[in-house]
Design a protein around this motif. Sequence first.
Motif: not given
Length: 195
Positions: A105-117
């Motif tokens: 969940a941490g990596a997924l949340a960070a990825w979503m934030i950084l990709s603008g999602n």
Amino acid sequence: MSIARKRLNPEESRSAALAAARRLLLRDGPQAVTLKAVAAEIGRTHANLLHHFGSAAGLQAELARSIAERVTGSIGEAVERARAGEADAGDIAEMTFDAFSSEGAGALAAWMILSGNRDALNPILESIRDLVGHLKVGHEDRHVDETTLWLTLLALGDSLLGPSIAEALELDGDTARKIAAKRLRSQIEHAHPRE
């Protein structure tokens, strides 16, 4: 020669796709959770997954929802057992940290934030909000909101940078987990003293 594919009903197809997305997330990281990769993983077409999820962002949001619902359900049960003195509060901290690290969940949340999602985070936030609402019933004065905030942020930060920072400070890699468990035990014991 073509290989016959088993027909799946829509719910089975969605479930298979989410299971594959979770495997990809844990194995290869959040950037690997694409419609094309998930389709290849389950032997379906990109168009099939597009039909079910609308986009890669839709797939990621559903993946976030499934992880969040499973994890918050387990954490909620652990909190109730700890309040009743049937489990250690440290279990709650472990489950929270695991949700962000080993559940991805941490990596997924960070990825979503950084990709603008950022909108894809809504399912995670809704699950946390629902859990806190449930845990506050009969415990409105127990600072459930604040405890959830610090525990979630600590677990998220630890999943992204914890081991590296701990190593730089010459601390054990699980130091943040230990701190969280100790603080949470203290809060629960203070709020629910054993007789």
